[in-house]
Design an enzyme around this catalytic site. Structure first.
Site, short mmCIF file in Angstrom:
data_model
loop_
_atom_site.label_atom_id
_atom_site.label_comp_id
_atom_site.label_asym_id
_atom_site.label_seq_id
_atom_site.Cartn_x
_atom_site.Cartn_y
_atom_site.Cartn_z
N ARG A 118 0.82 -1.23 0.00
CA ARG A 118 0.00 0.00 0.00
C ARG A 118 0.85 1.27 0.00
NH1 ARG A 118 -2.67 -3.18 3.84
NH2 ARG A 118 -4.46 -4.26 2.94
N LYS A 140 2.31 11.46 -11.31
CA LYS A 140 1.48 10.57 -12.12
C LYS A 140 2.30 9.31 -12.38
CE LYS A 140 -1.63 13.61 -14.67
NZ LYS A 140 -2.00 14.17 -16.00
N GLU A 182 8.50 19.37 -24.81
CA GLU A 182 7.81 19.61 -23.53
C GLU A 182 8.31 20.91 -22.90
OE1 GLU A 182 5.29 17.83 -22.62
OE2 GLU A 182 5.53 15.80 -23.42
N LYS A 224 5.81 23.42 -13.70
CA LYS A 224 4.99 22.23 -13.43
C LYS A 224 4.69 22.12 -11.94
CE LYS A 224 4.08 17.44 -14.27
NZ LYS A 224 4.28 16.22 -15.04
N GLU A 234 -5.58 16.94 -11.05
CA GLU A 234 -6.12 17.37 -12.35
C GLU A 234 -7.63 17.55 -12.33
OE1 GLU A 234 -3.91 15.78 -15.71
OE2 GLU A 234 -5.66 16.08 -16.99
N ARG A 238 -4.40 21.68 -13.89
CA ARG A 238 -3.32 20.78 -14.31
C ARG A 238 -3.49 20.33 -15.77
NH1 ARG A 238 -0.24 15.91 -11.02
NH2 ARG A 238 1.08 15.31 -12.76
N ASN A 242 -1.46 19.58 -20.62
CA ASN A 242 -1.73 18.73 -21.78
C ASN A 242 -1.80 19.53 -23.08
OD1 ASN A 242 -1.92 16.36 -20.22
ND2 ASN A 242 -3.98 16.95 -19.60
N HIS A 245 -1.39 17.81 -26.37
CA HIS A 245 -1.38 16.36 -26.16
C HIS A 245 -2.57 15.63 -26.77
CE1 HIS A 245 1.99 17.27 -23.63
NE2 HIS A 245 2.12 16.04 -23.22
N HIS A 249 -1.84 12.54 -28.98
CA HIS A 249 -2.31 11.17 -28.74
C HIS A 249 -2.93 10.59 -30.00
CE1 HIS A 249 -2.50 12.12 -24.16
NE2 HIS A 249 -1.32 11.71 -24.55
N HIS A 262 6.83 10.25 -28.23
CA HIS A 262 5.78 11.07 -27.61
C HIS A 262 6.08 12.57 -27.78
CE1 HIS A 262 2.76 12.38 -24.75
NE2 HIS A 262 3.70 12.97 -24.03
P1 NAD Z 1 11.97 6.29 -22.26
O1 NAD Z 1 11.89 6.11 -20.81
O2 NAD Z 1 11.56 5.17 -23.14
O3 NAD Z 1 13.47 6.71 -22.63
C1 NAD Z 1 13.79 6.94 -23.99
C2 NAD Z 1 15.02 6.12 -24.42
O4 NAD Z 1 16.20 6.72 -23.88
C3 NAD Z 1 15.03 4.69 -23.91
O5 NAD Z 1 15.57 3.86 -24.89
C4 NAD Z 1 15.94 4.76 -22.71
O6 NAD Z 1 16.54 3.52 -22.38
C5 NAD Z 1 16.96 5.75 -23.18
N1 NAD Z 1 17.71 6.48 -22.15
C6 NAD Z 1 17.21 7.02 -21.02
N2 NAD Z 1 18.13 7.76 -20.43
C7 NAD Z 1 19.25 7.67 -21.16
C8 NAD Z 1 20.53 8.24 -21.06
N3 NAD Z 1 20.85 9.11 -20.10
N4 NAD Z 1 21.45 7.91 -21.99
C9 NAD Z 1 21.13 7.07 -23.01
N5 NAD Z 1 19.93 6.54 -23.18
C10 NAD Z 1 18.98 6.84 -22.27
O7 NAD Z 1 11.13 7.56 -22.76
P2 NAD Z 1 10.83 8.99 -22.10
O8 NAD Z 1 10.60 9.89 -23.24
O9 NAD Z 1 11.81 9.35 -21.05
O10 NAD Z 1 9.45 8.74 -21.35
C11 NAD Z 1 8.29 8.37 -22.04
C12 NAD Z 1 7.29 7.81 -21.04
O11 NAD Z 1 7.01 8.82 -20.07
C13 NAD Z 1 5.98 7.39 -21.63
O12 NAD Z 1 5.62 6.12 -21.12
C14 NAD Z 1 4.98 8.44 -21.14
O13 NAD Z 1 3.70 7.93 -20.98
C15 NAD Z 1 5.61 8.84 -19.83
N6 NAD Z 1 5.25 10.19 -19.38
C16 NAD Z 1 4.80 10.32 -18.10
C17 NAD Z 1 4.49 11.56 -17.61
C18 NAD Z 1 4.06 11.70 -16.19
O14 NAD Z 1 3.63 12.79 -15.78
N7 NAD Z 1 4.18 10.66 -15.39
C19 NAD Z 1 4.65 12.71 -18.41
C20 NAD Z 1 5.12 12.55 -19.70
C21 NAD Z 1 5.44 11.27 -20.18
N1 GLY Z 2 2.31 15.30 -18.04
C1 GLY Z 2 1.12 15.95 -17.63
C2 GLY Z 2 0.92 15.92 -16.16
O1 GLY Z 2 1.77 15.52 -15.42
O2 GLY Z 2 -0.12 16.33 -15.71
#
Ligand code: NAD
Ligand code: GLY
Length: 359
Positions: A118, A140, A182, A224, A234, A238, A242, A245, A249, A262
């Site tokens: 939990r 998130k 972003e 942020k 949200e 918040r 987006n 976005h 999407h 993305h």
């Molecule tokens: P990712 O985590 O897939 O990383 C992108 C690539 O870079 C991967 O191949 C990873 O292994 C590589 N990598 C990471 N750090 C590295 C480094 N320092 N050197 C070399 N390679 C490296 O992608 P991302 O763009 O970081 O994240 C995308 C994800 O984030 C999605 O699943 C999306 O839904 C999520 N997201 C979440 C939020 C949130 O608020 N929680 C917001 C935006 C996106």
């Molecule tokens: N990435 C949008 C949020 O965190 O609300």
């Protein structure tokens, strides 16, 4: 090092940002009070940076889970594997989950931390620009379901975010560019001066100039953090985060989540939001041109895929932001002035979609 706080009463936490922070052992020592640590990373990031984390925390019991790389592994099945490791090692409620990686690792590890017994402590060490300016901040967490992205998750804040800008030196340029979309988004939402700063400094950011990167990440996190501090779950404001976005999407879904990163889709989404705002008379043509020019200079695509307006509209209508059957959109009343609205002329949306996505 620069520090800012996400203000959420008893769940407030610091974000520390600076070059070389992973080498400063005292920082990780202080961020991670637990004795039992589950280090979650992937096969790309762990060989580069897990060693630094482990030597900083050499006096703790660290169990590593190194996951395969890729969005397709952000699943309940993978989370199940991580739970198995926690249970097999008899980790208790005083354990801490440490996420070392991009948004995929951060979202999944955060979800595991939220659920295990939990809720156990959670620290984020984000290693992509997108994770440093967006996904590591705000709590998130989620995994994907075959029926859609991020459908299973929880709001769960970390106890600290430790952002070392030097790790961006190994990031593929395309991933850096995706993160820049972003960053540009934050300027467009609420800070014209930051947007103008980006216009002056985008080349330095692409060169990984350390002071420029530090400022861009700090200002993005600050924007942020302020919004999350006012609207963690949200209920309203918040959703401004987006911007672009809903269009993005549609691009990602229509192209099967493989062709477009993305952040790349968000870049085109920002341009569509600007274009629709112009049609609605709230943004000037020269302001749309400035958005397009900045995205191009960031190395981002500005041509939308020809998925067709009808298909784009269909994907937009299944977005999470639909309210009473109407897609609510984040639009612009000017650069640096975003607002959320369901009040727009359908014909203007339709014409924008046709112009960008084809008939
Ligand atoms: P990712 O985590 O897939 O990383 C992108 C690539 O870079 C991967 O191949 C990873 O292994 C590589 N990598 C990471 N750090 C590295 C480094 N320092 N050197 C070399 N390679 C490296 O992608 P991302 O763009 O970081 O994240 C995308 C994800 O984030 C999605 O699943 C999306 O839904 C999520 N997201 C979440 C939020 C949130 O608020 N929680 C917001 C935006 C996106
Ligand atoms: N990435 C949008 C949020 O965190 O609300």
């Amino acid at each position: 090092m620069q520090t800012l706080t996400v203000e959420l009463e008893d769940r407030s936490y610091p974000i520390n940002i600076g070059a070389g922070l992973l080498q400063q052992h005292s920082l990780l020592q202080a961020a991670v009070p637990a004795r039992d640590i589950l280090l979650v990373s992937n096969t790309t990031v762990a060989p580069l940076y897990a060693g630094a984390v482990k030597s900083a925390l050499a006096d703790r019991r660290i169990v590593e889970v190194i996951l395969p790389d890729g969005e397709q592994h952000k699943s309940l099945a993978t989370a199940g594997r991580v739970f198995d490791v926690l249970v097999a090692n008899r980790f208790g409620r005083d354990a801490l989950v440490l996420a070392l990686g991009g948004g995929v690792i951060g979202d999944l590890a955060g979800f595991v931390a939220a659920c295990y017994q939990r809720g156990v402590d959670f620290v984020q060490v984000p290693t992509t620009l997108l994770a440093q300016v967006d996904s590591s901040v705000g709590g998130k967490t989620a995994v994907n379901h075959p029926g859609g992205k991020n459908l299973i998750g929880a709001f769960y804040q970390p106890r600290e975010v430790l952002t070392d800008t030097e790790v961006l030196g190994t990031l593929p340029p395309r991933e850096l560019q995706a993160g820049l979309a972003e960053v540009i988004k934050y300027g467009m939402i609420c800070d014209l001066a930051f947007f103008e700063w980006l216009e002056r400094n985008i080349d330095a950011l692409r060169r990984l100039d350390a002071p420029s990167l530090g400022y861009a990440i700090f200002r993005s996190c600050q924007i942020k953090a302020q919004i999350v501090g006012r609207d963690e779950r949200e209920q309203g404001e918040r959703a401004l985060l987006n911007l672009g976005h809903t269009f993005a999407h549609a691009i990602e879904a229509a192209t099967g989540y493989v062709e477009w990163l993305h952040g790349e889709a968000v870049g085109v989404g920002l341009l569509l939001a600007a274009g629709l705002s112009q049609r609605l008379g709230t943004l000037r043509t020269d302001e749309v041109a400035r958005v397009e020019s900045l995205l191009k200079r960031a190395g981002l695509r500005t041509e939308a895929p020809q998925i067709g307006a009808a298909r784009a509209a269909e994907f937009m209508s299944i977005d999470k932001k639909v309210k009473s059957g109407r897609v609510r959109l984040v639009l612009l009343k000017g650069l640096g002035q975003a607002h959320i609205t369901g009040e727009y002329a359908d014909a203007a949306l339709h014409d924008t979609l046709r112009e960008r996505f084809g008939a």
